[in-house]
Structures are given as C-alpha cells and as structure tokens.
Write a protein that holds these residues in place. Sequence first.
Motif, mmCIF file in Angstrom:
data_model
loop_
_atom_site.group_PDB
_atom_site.id
_atom_site.type_symbol
_atom_site.label_atom_id
_atom_site.label_comp_id
_atom_site.label_asym_id
_atom_site.label_seq_id
_atom_site.Cartn_x
_atom_site.Cartn_y
_atom_site.Cartn_z
ATOM 1 N N GLY A 51 0.788 -1.219 0.000
ATOM 2 C CA GLY A 51 0.000 0.000 0.000
ATOM 3 C C GLY A 51 0.821 1.269 0.000
ATOM 4 N N TYR A 52 2.131 1.172 0.321
ATOM 5 C CA TYR A 52 2.940 2.378 0.451
ATOM 6 C C TYR A 52 4.016 2.506 -0.614
ATOM 7 N N ASP A 53 4.119 1.557 -1.511
ATOM 8 C CA ASP A 53 5.101 1.631 -2.580
ATOM 9 C C ASP A 53 4.396 1.572 -3.925
ATOM 10 N N ALA A 54 4.965 2.254 -4.920
ATOM 11 C CA ALA A 54 4.407 2.198 -6.267
ATOM 12 C C ALA A 54 4.534 0.777 -6.803
ATOM 13 N N PRO A 55 3.610 0.355 -7.675
ATOM 14 C CA PRO A 55 3.720 -0.988 -8.255
ATOM 15 C C PRO A 55 5.067 -1.191 -8.940
ATOM 16 N N LEU A 56 5.577 -2.405 -8.877
ATOM 17 C CA LEU A 56 6.851 -2.749 -9.501
ATOM 18 C C LEU A 56 6.611 -2.988 -10.984
ATOM 19 N N SER A 57 7.247 -2.178 -11.829
ATOM 20 C CA SER A 57 7.000 -2.236 -13.265
ATOM 21 C C SER A 57 7.377 -3.594 -13.845
ATOM 22 N N THR A 58 6.557 -4.071 -14.777
ATOM 23 C CA THR A 58 6.885 -5.301 -15.497
ATOM 24 C C THR A 58 7.887 -5.038 -16.615
ATOM 25 N N GLY A 59 8.126 -3.765 -16.920
ATOM 26 C CA GLY A 59 9.043 -3.404 -17.996
ATOM 27 C C GLY A 59 8.379 -3.291 -19.350
ATOM 28 N N GLU A 60 7.087 -3.618 -19.424
ATOM 29 C CA GLU A 60 6.381 -3.604 -20.702
ATOM 30 C C GLU A 60 5.845 -2.213 -21.023
ATOM 31 N N LEU A 61 5.690 -1.955 -22.306
ATOM 32 C CA LEU A 61 5.168 -0.679 -22.770
ATOM 33 C C LEU A 61 4.045 -0.953 -23.761
ATOM 34 N N PHE A 62 2.912 -0.265 -23.565
ATOM 35 C CA PHE A 62 1.732 -0.458 -24.404
ATOM 36 C C PHE A 62 1.312 0.880 -25.005
ATOM 37 N N ALA A 63 0.496 0.808 -26.071
ATOM 38 C CA ALA A 63 -0.045 2.014 -26.689
ATOM 39 C C ALA A 63 -1.497 1.782 -27.069
ATOM 40 N N VAL A 64 -2.280 2.873 -27.091
ATOM 41 C CA VAL A 64 -3.689 2.791 -27.453
ATOM 42 C C VAL A 64 -4.138 4.171 -27.925
ATOM 43 N N ASN A 65 -5.158 4.201 -28.770
ATOM 44 C CA ASN A 65 -5.736 5.466 -29.206
ATOM 45 C C ASN A 65 -6.757 5.959 -28.189
ATOM 46 N N GLY A 66 -7.086 7.226 -28.270
ATOM 47 C CA GLY A 66 -8.009 7.819 -27.315
ATOM 48 C C GLY A 66 -9.392 7.210 -27.345
ATOM 49 N N ASP A 67 -9.794 6.624 -28.490
ATOM 50 C CA ASP A 67 -11.112 5.992 -28.573
ATOM 51 C C ASP A 67 -11.064 4.507 -28.237
ATOM 52 N N GLY A 68 -9.905 4.032 -27.763
ATOM 53 C CA GLY A 68 -9.768 2.636 -27.372
ATOM 54 C C GLY A 68 -9.298 1.719 -28.480
ATOM 55 N N SER A 69 -9.188 2.222 -29.702
ATOM 56 C CA SER A 69 -8.742 1.387 -30.818
ATOM 57 C C SER A 69 -7.217 1.371 -30.892
ATOM 58 N N GLY A 70 -6.698 0.485 -31.731
ATOM 59 C CA GLY A 70 -5.263 0.448 -31.984
ATOM 60 C C GLY A 70 -4.422 0.034 -30.802
ATOM 61 N N ALA A 71 -5.004 -0.739 -29.862
ATOM 62 C CA ALA A 71 -4.240 -1.171 -28.690
ATOM 63 C C ALA A 71 -3.154 -2.152 -29.102
ATOM 64 N N ASN A 72 -1.966 -1.965 -28.567
ATOM 65 C CA ASN A 72 -0.839 -2.782 -28.994
ATOM 66 C C ASN A 72 0.231 -2.798 -27.914
ATOM 67 N N MET A 73 0.945 -3.912 -27.807
ATOM 68 C CA MET A 73 2.128 -3.953 -26.966
ATOM 69 C C MET A 73 3.310 -3.483 -27.808
ATOM 70 N N LEU A 74 4.011 -2.487 -27.307
ATOM 71 C CA LEU A 74 5.177 -1.976 -28.018
ATOM 72 C C LEU A 74 6.450 -2.694 -27.607
ATOM 73 N N TYR A 75 6.521 -3.077 -26.348
ATOM 74 C CA TYR A 75 7.736 -3.711 -25.838
ATOM 75 C C TYR A 75 7.350 -4.607 -24.671
ATOM 76 N N GLY A 76 7.965 -5.804 -24.597
ATOM 77 C CA GLY A 76 7.659 -6.658 -23.466
ATOM 78 C C GLY A 76 8.273 -8.031 -23.567
ATOM 79 N N TYR A 77 8.249 -8.739 -22.464
ATOM 80 C CA TYR A 77 8.863 -10.064 -22.394
ATOM 81 C C TYR A 77 7.844 -11.186 -22.513
ATOM 82 N N ARG A 78 6.537 -10.880 -22.398
ATOM 83 C CA ARG A 78 5.526 -11.938 -22.421
ATOM 84 C C ARG A 78 5.099 -12.207 -23.866
ATOM 85 N N LYS A 79 5.614 -13.271 -24.436
ATOM 86 C CA LYS A 79 5.416 -13.562 -25.852
ATOM 87 C C LYS A 79 3.961 -13.822 -26.207
#
Length: 669
Positions: A103-131
Amino acid sequence: MMDRRRWIVAALLLLFVSVLQAQPVSFADLAKHPEYREVRISPDGKYVAATALLQGGQTVLALVDLATRKPIILRLREGDDVVRFDWVGPERLVYSVGHRIGGYDAPLSTGELFAVNGDGSGANMLYGYRKTAVNADSGSLIPHATTERGTASLIAAIPDDPQHILVSVSLWDTTGYELNLPVAYRMDVRSGDKIKMLTAPMRGAEFLADHQGRIRFAYGEANDGSWKVYEHPLKGDGWTLLPEFSNNRSTPLAFSSDDRTVYFECPAGAAGFGVCSWDVATRKLATVWSNQRVEEDDLAQGLARDSIIGVSFTDGRPGLSVFDSQSADAQALIMLMKQFPGEQVSFTSGTTDGGLSLVLVQADADPGAFYLFDPKAHKLTMLLPRMPWIDPSQMARKQPIEFAARDGLKLQGYVTYPPGEESAKQLPMVVVVHGGPYGIRDRWDYDPDVQALATRGYAVLQVNFRGSGGYGYDFVKAGWRQWGGTMQDDVTDGTRWAIAQGIADPKRICIYGVSYGGYAALEGAMKEPDLYQCTIGYVGIYDLPLMFHRGDTHDSSWGEDFLKRALGNDMAVLASHSPINQLDSLKAKVMLVVGGKDYRVPEIQGLHLHQALLDRHIAHEWMLKPDEMHGFYNEANVTELYTRMLQFIGASIGPGMTGKAAAAGAAAH
C-alpha cells in the motif's frame, strides 16, 4: 397539545440530524482507494485519460470522449496495474503496467510498454517479455510486440513526429548485480519497432531530451553516492561530464518549449536553494527562483502542454512562484485560486494550444478533484473527483510548525488538531513518523492515517527530521548513520516541543510509524521509555543488521553501497540501535503490524520481535495479514487496522478529545 407534539418531533429530528453530523468519517471510507489518481487531457482536447480503480482494486486506464462523456475502460491482465501513462500524439497514448508490492510503494513495473488510441482502438504492446501477449481489440497475437527481457520507459514524446517516441531500455540479462545501463531508442508508437540512438554514460542514468527528439543530457547517482551530469552534443558523438552541475548536484529538469533554455535544480548561494535557467546558446546560468529553506517540488505547468510558468514548492504550506505574474497563464491561475481559498490549485495538463486545461484542486482535508478549464470562456467544469465520499468539512486540518532541535538545527513539521479543537490544550497525541527515511517528507496533504487519528480526537504530530527530503542534500546527508541517533532525537525534540507548547498531555502520548517510521516508533519507545505510553510499528524494521541479508535493498551493488553509506557497516553499533536488542528499556505498550508477503521489509523483522516479546511474556497487540505486502492494500484489512489501532491507542492513553466530549454529553443526559 398538537403544537407541543410538533415541537417535540422537530426537536428530536434536529437532535438526530446533529448526532449524524457529529459522527466522524468512517474507517471504511478512509480506507477506500481514490477512484482516480492521475488525469490528463489529450493534446487535441478530444479525450481525457485517467487511472481508474475497479471494484476488485485493480488500477486500469479509463478513456473519456469529452464530446459524449462516454468512458472506455481498457482491460488489463489480472494482477497488472497501470503505473504510468502519457499522451504522445494528438490521439495516442502509451502506458506501462506493474505489480503491486504494498500500500505504500508504487507498483513494480513489469518493464512492458503499451499504446492505445483515445477511442480505445489500436491497442498494442510496443515492448515486453511476455510472448503470448494478445491484442486488446481482437484477442489475436500482437504482430509487432518486441519479445525482449528488459524494461522500457518513456523518455519523451516528439511533438513534430507523433508516430515516434523516445524510450529508455535496460536489458535484464546484462544487468546482473549492478544497476541497469540504459540505451535510448526512437520507437514507432504503432508497431514497437525501434532504432538505437545512444547508450547512457553511466549505470542507473536518466535521460533528458529536447522537443525535437534529441537526447541532450544524462544524469544520476553513482554507486559511491556522487552525482553526475553529462551533456551530449547536437553534432558528434560521446558524452561530456559537466563538473559544475555534477559537483553542485544540479539536476536538469526540462527544456523550455522553444528549446532555448534548460531549467536546472541548482544551489542559489546565500539565497539557499534554487532553480536556474541555462541558456543553450551562451551557456550562461541565471537563478530564476530561490528559497532559503526548501527546495523546489517541481516546475509549474501552464495552460498549454509542455508550458512552464514557474516553480512549485512546499515551505510549510504549498506555494507557487510564477516567472511572469502578468502572463495569461498566471492571471488564469490567480483567478482560479480565488475560487478555492485555502486549497492548492494547479494546472496538471493542457492541449497543445492551451485552449483547454485540466486543473487539480486539493488540500490537507480534501483528496482533490480534477476540473476542465476553458480559459477563453472562463468556464470551469467538475470532471473527476478522486474520493467523492470524503467531506472536507468533516476532516482535520494540518498546521505547519517550526522548532529547533537540541543542536540548533531548524526543523519543520505539522500538527493536526481534532476537528473543532484547533485551540485546545493538553490533548492526547500520536506522533506519526514518516517512512523512507531519506528523501521522503511529510507534506500539507490529505493523509488517511492522520485523519483516522485526528477525527477520533487525537492531536497528530509529524516531524520532518534530518534525512527527510525537500531541504537539500546536506539535510539528507545529516541523517546518514543516524538510525537511533540524531534522526530519532529530532522526533523526540518535536514531541517535547509539543508538550512545552501545551498542545500535548505529557502523560497521553503514543508514537506510530510505517517502514522506517515503524523502526522509529519502537526505537523511540526504547530510547525514551518515559515519553511514550504506547508504540505502533507497522511493517517496520527492528533488527538493523538483518537489512544487509533480508529484503530487496541489498539486491544490487548500488543498494548494498547505499546501505553502508546510510546505515554504516559497524554491525555492533547497528545491533545496539535495534529495538529487538533493547527490550530491557521497554515500558510502553506495543502493537506490531506485519504483511506476510512484504519484500521490502520481510515479515521476519516483525516475527522476530513478536517472538522476543512472547519470550519475555510481554503482552502486545499482534496483527499479521499473510497476503499483504509493504503496507496494507486491501480495504477491509486497512479498515480493520484502523479499528484495532484506535482501540489499542484508546486502551493505552484513553479516548480522544472527541470521545471525551461525547462521553461527557452522554453522561449529562
């Protein structure tokens, strides 16, 4: 007769309403997480993105079309929480996710990076280890996901190239026992394809880029604690160490919107702490803000995206100093401040042209709300309140304080009085010690722990002891190797100051803290056995030498060197300052609170002290939640914690002022 009955009914209704109004905020309401933490408007002003809390406690991304006000919730994998998000184009944003560690620490990042459009379309993983990551729209395998064992983080968007961003990537398999060595890339925000730009000049460095997508600075702390600032030339290769900035521990903060100026955190000589502007062409430095007592908190956002209008700081209460008080941005902010007297008002994000901005209004008694502001129409619209169930009028208020420690060092802090008891004397008091301890500080902000205590009739004292953040590097360094020493004495001196001022009843004082604060709470009871009647250690450290073997701080060479630098490496001295070895001095009643999955401060710290107390037949309150981590996150567990903690405090030093008044009133009737 009828009139008399009506009068009696009216009187009873009035009494019923007054009793309801007199009830303090419930612990369940204080334990609730904010519905929204961060909110940002898209550069084109069409959308708003916010981190939103779902029923199960997961933090997700909510996208709102401002024209229709219809929200879209971006679903994540179970166990993932949104850590950070930023708009990187007119209608596209990137975000990272992490796993909660308490409760007192920020979540530990998974290292992954995602992107999405403002209307919810075009969601995509840009970088990550989970194949096996899947596209959030179709459920198909993401074709452009980069399968790589590493951590990617956003450096900056590129305003003139919305199809690309700058990211910092650190590979896990090349890090080993050392800090990461970041590499900067230009990344496609649709596919995740990336092109290498340059490698950082040191491990653990952060990058600063200008608005044209060029990496210009790298900076960070070396293993030995020294500060390094490097510049990268616009033409040519290689990094150049900047000795003046490095020796002064100056940090590059941001480029001006035209890239002609770089703002640095810098020393201001006799004026204390400062923010300086560095002219890129002439390479001359000029102080644009200074304060003799505190450092800056941040550069202040203006109406438009990436605009800078001044410096925010906290000298007791939050303050803001603008560079040009006659500017349209400053005048708009002043107008808004007049609408919310006693509150902290700030711009948090804006459109590219400044036609729409988001405003955050918050205070010590107010968790805050985000508003949409149209400066041309002078229109302010409530958008998203963080915690709408909290009534600020029922909350306690923090009063900034200053006093001198026994060696003359000036210290700041806060006293929070029970609501309606701001002028009361001889109050039962709880000293709340912040965690960290280094670089962290107590602030004039909404704090549910403080509210749980103050709304039950207890005064609350918070001290920014030496080692705390916000008062300069020398102030932080003054706390090194002072666990159980002058850092503890500062808390003691603050407690005695509150007694001398008539605020606290000297026979009715408890001390409480989380993490390092848990250590200080127990150490305070050992070192000053006649000062505190009860002590509460929450996920605290009670055996200092054990920190070198258990926990996550020593997992890297930087972390190990930091422990030696900040705590010292004389295990005999550390053992003598460990509460578990000082139980002969204990007089106060004890409560221990432990999370069974705490990786920062493993449960063995609490378990060992718990067993030592049992071995000595010392009765104490024990609360272990096997599934909690570093600070409780589950709202039911936090509610139980507040309930048991206040019962323990009441049994130790009696009811709070509100409780006494209520009891007296009940006895009179």
